[in-house]
Design an enzyme around this catalytic site. Structure first.
Site, PDB file in Angstrom:
ATOM      1  N   GLU A  38      22.627 -15.749  -4.948  1.00 12.25           N
ATOM      2  CA  GLU A  38      22.103 -17.053  -4.528  1.00 12.25           C
ATOM      3  C   GLU A  38      21.353 -16.969  -3.194  1.00 12.25           C
ATOM      4  O   GLU A  38      21.059 -18.002  -2.594  1.00 12.25           O
ATOM      5  CB  GLU A  38      23.248 -18.080  -4.410  1.00 12.25           C
ATOM      6  CG  GLU A  38      24.055 -18.300  -5.670  1.00 12.25           C
ATOM      7  CD  GLU A  38      23.293 -19.008  -6.792  1.00 12.25           C
ATOM      8  OE1 GLU A  38      22.094 -19.293  -6.629  1.00 12.25           O
ATOM      9  OE2 GLU A  38      23.909 -19.244  -7.842  1.00 12.25           O
TER      10      GLU A  38
ATOM     11  N   HIS B 225      28.192 -22.192  -0.384  1.00 11.45           N
ATOM     12  CA  HIS B 225      28.214 -22.632  -1.784  1.00 11.45           C
ATOM     13  C   HIS B 225      29.592 -22.331  -2.344  1.00 11.45           C
ATOM     14  O   HIS B 225      30.153 -21.266  -2.076  1.00 11.45           O
ATOM     15  CB  HIS B 225      27.136 -21.884  -2.578  1.00 11.45           C
ATOM     16  CG  HIS B 225      27.306 -21.995  -4.058  1.00 11.45           C
ATOM     17  ND1 HIS B 225      27.276 -23.199  -4.720  1.00 11.45           N
ATOM     18  CD2 HIS B 225      27.523 -21.049  -5.015  1.00 11.45           C
ATOM     19  CE1 HIS B 225      27.448 -22.986  -6.015  1.00 11.45           C
ATOM     20  NE2 HIS B 225      27.613 -21.689  -6.221  1.00 11.45           N
TER      21      HIS B 225
ATOM     22  N   HIS C  30      32.759 -23.740  -5.639  1.00 11.75           N
ATOM     23  CA  HIS C  30      33.026 -24.437  -6.905  1.00 11.75           C
ATOM     24  C   HIS C  30      34.285 -25.286  -6.774  1.00 11.75           C
ATOM     25  O   HIS C  30      35.271 -25.034  -7.491  1.00 11.75           O
ATOM     26  CB  HIS C  30      33.216 -23.410  -8.033  1.00 11.75           C
ATOM     27  CG  HIS C  30      32.094 -22.430  -8.216  1.00 11.75           C
ATOM     28  ND1 HIS C  30      32.229 -21.256  -8.936  1.00 11.75           N
ATOM     29  CD2 HIS C  30      30.802 -22.453  -7.797  1.00 11.75           C
ATOM     30  CE1 HIS C  30      31.076 -20.597  -8.947  1.00 11.75           C
ATOM     31  NE2 HIS C  30      30.200 -21.295  -8.246  1.00 11.75           N
TER      32      HIS C  30
ATOM     33  N   GLU D 296      37.037 -42.701   5.763  1.00 12.70           N
ATOM     34  CA  GLU D 296      36.185 -41.984   6.712  1.00 12.70           C
ATOM     35  C   GLU D 296      35.015 -41.226   6.072  1.00 12.70           C
ATOM     36  O   GLU D 296      34.225 -40.604   6.781  1.00 12.70           O
ATOM     37  CB  GLU D 296      37.045 -41.062   7.580  1.00 12.70           C
ATOM     38  CG  GLU D 296      37.994 -41.925   8.405  1.00 12.70           C
ATOM     39  CD  GLU D 296      38.664 -41.223   9.553  1.00 12.70           C
ATOM     40  OE1 GLU D 296      38.459 -40.021   9.727  1.00 12.70           O
ATOM     41  OE2 GLU D 296      39.413 -41.910  10.265  1.00 12.70           O
TER      42      GLU D 296
ATOM     43  N   HIS E 263      28.482 -27.161 -11.863  1.00 11.06           N
ATOM     44  CA  HIS E 263      28.537 -25.856 -11.214  1.00 11.06           C
ATOM     45  C   HIS E 263      29.296 -25.909  -9.873  1.00 11.06           C
ATOM     46  O   HIS E 263      30.270 -25.202  -9.686  1.00 11.06           O
ATOM     47  CB  HIS E 263      27.117 -25.312 -11.015  1.00 11.06           C
ATOM     48  CG  HIS E 263      27.064 -23.933 -10.449  1.00 11.06           C
ATOM     49  ND1 HIS E 263      26.150 -22.990 -10.846  1.00 11.06           N
ATOM     50  CD2 HIS E 263      27.818 -23.324  -9.493  1.00 11.06           C
ATOM     51  CE1 HIS E 263      26.357 -21.859 -10.185  1.00 11.06           C
ATOM     52  NE2 HIS E 263      27.365 -22.050  -9.360  1.00 11.06           N
TER      53      HIS E 263
HETATM   54  P1  13P Z   1      27.429 -14.189  -6.427  1.00 11.42           P
HETATM   55  O1  13P Z   1      28.619 -13.381  -6.841  1.00 11.42           O
HETATM   56  O2  13P Z   1      26.127 -13.513  -6.723  1.00 11.42           O
HETATM   57  O3  13P Z   1      27.541 -14.632  -4.980  1.00 11.42           O
HETATM   58  O4  13P Z   1      27.405 -15.512  -7.313  1.00 11.42           O
HETATM   59  C1  13P Z   1      28.479 -16.402  -7.321  1.00 11.42           C
HETATM   60  C2  13P Z   1      28.068 -17.794  -7.632  1.00 11.42           C
HETATM   61  O5  13P Z   1      28.780 -18.719  -7.293  1.00 11.42           O
HETATM   62  C3  13P Z   1      26.788 -18.042  -8.337  1.00 11.42           C
HETATM   63  O6  13P Z   1      26.433 -19.384  -8.285  1.00 11.42           O
HETATM   64 ZN    ZN Z   2      28.183 -20.709  -7.989  1.00 12.95          ZN
END
Ligand code: 13P
Ligand code: ZN
Length: 285
Positions: A122, A145, A147, A175, A216
């Protein structure tokens, strides 16, 4: 030269990755962090003239990323395919320190990815997000980033327009409007690891520090690791409350008038998205 494993920026990065893992935001290799470092600070630990290898920009496919706006900048970045749970015990394999080449066309490895690995797939989305955030906030240093379970679940069942998604999150805890007064940006499902999702994320990053990737996960940006972590933590907490409420009727909600009171008391009149609230004109300023 000091031992890089004792560098405060690396230790904070490792601890952040561990906390994200423990909260269930980063299963397996899910998620990635990029942290712009101060060149002078890095020079205490690494010889900046020693480039281990050049690494071309690429996500899941080659990338035509032009990173000239961040040329010469140094980033600490998690490795692709690497598990967040392992960053703290072996940062040199699971993360790397890269410098963006002078012409913005690739990265120079200064430390890490010890097993021959490379940065996250990413990276195009991260660097484009850094460039977008730096244009509106020169102090931005972090893109994260992950999940997070409840935020992700919410993207399956909640309408995706930014006004209603942000408004629902704001009502899930008093808040929230104070922590992310600009609301959240939302992208539809897109193929991850591509320049296209990077461009779309960066476009949203002009207006939002949080961008949701439907089905995602989440992108967050901020001045520090703590600030960015806290931002995602607050969104995830709100999404958790949303999911716990489920389809039960809400009997006691935070009204838009209540939110206006919060906005005034916390002096966020200039940053809040007033258009995400339904208030008469005279209540808005
Ligand atoms: P990477 O292992 O390449 O960092 O990817 C993980 C991920 O969350 C892809 O969206
Ligand atoms: Zn991801």
């Amino acid at each position: 030269m000091k031992d890089i494993l004792t560098a405060p920026f690396l230790i904070e990065f490792e601890k952040t990755a561990s906390n994200m893992y423990r909260l269930g935001w980063d299963e397996r290799n899910g998620g990635n962090i990029s942290y712009m470092l101060d060149e002078k600070e890095v020079a205490e630990y690494l010889d900046l003239n020693h480039v281990i290898r050049d690494i071309p920009f690429a996500g899941i496919q080659s990338s035509s990323l032009d990173a000239r706006p961040v040329a010469g900048k140094i980033f600490l970045v998690t490795g692709t395919g690497k598990y967040f749970k392992n960053v703290e015990s072996d940062p040199e394999t699971n993360a790397g320190i890269i410098r963006i080449a002078k012409d913005g066309s690739h990265a120079e490895l200064l430390w890490g990815y010890k097993d021959g690995g490379r940065f996250t797939s990413e990276l195009p989305a991260h660097l484009m997000s850094h460039m977008a955030r730096l244009a509106v906030d020169p102090e931005n240093r972090v893109v994260m980033h992950c999940h997070p379970t409840n935020t992700l679940a919410m993207t399956y069942v909640h309408p995706l327009d930014e006004k209603s998604f942000s408004h629902t999150l704001w009502t899930m805890s008093t808040e929230c409007v104070v922590v992310f007064p600009e609301g959240v940006g939302v992208l539809p499902w897109m193929l991850c690891g591509t320049d296209e999702i990077g461009v779309a994320t960066a476009e949203k990053m002009h207006d939002f520090r949080i961008v949701l990737w439907t089905n995602h996960g989440i992108y967050g940006a901020g001045k520090t690791l703590d600030e960015t972590f806290g931002l995602i933590e607050t969104v995830e907490k709100a999404a958790t409350i949303y999911n716990i409420i489920g389809t039960r009727p809400i009997l006691n909600n935070i009204s838009d008038e209540n939110m206006a009171e919060l906005i005034h008391i916390f002096h966020i009149e200039d940053t809040v998205r007033w258009d995400f609230l339904d208030l008469p004109e005279d209540k808005k300023h």
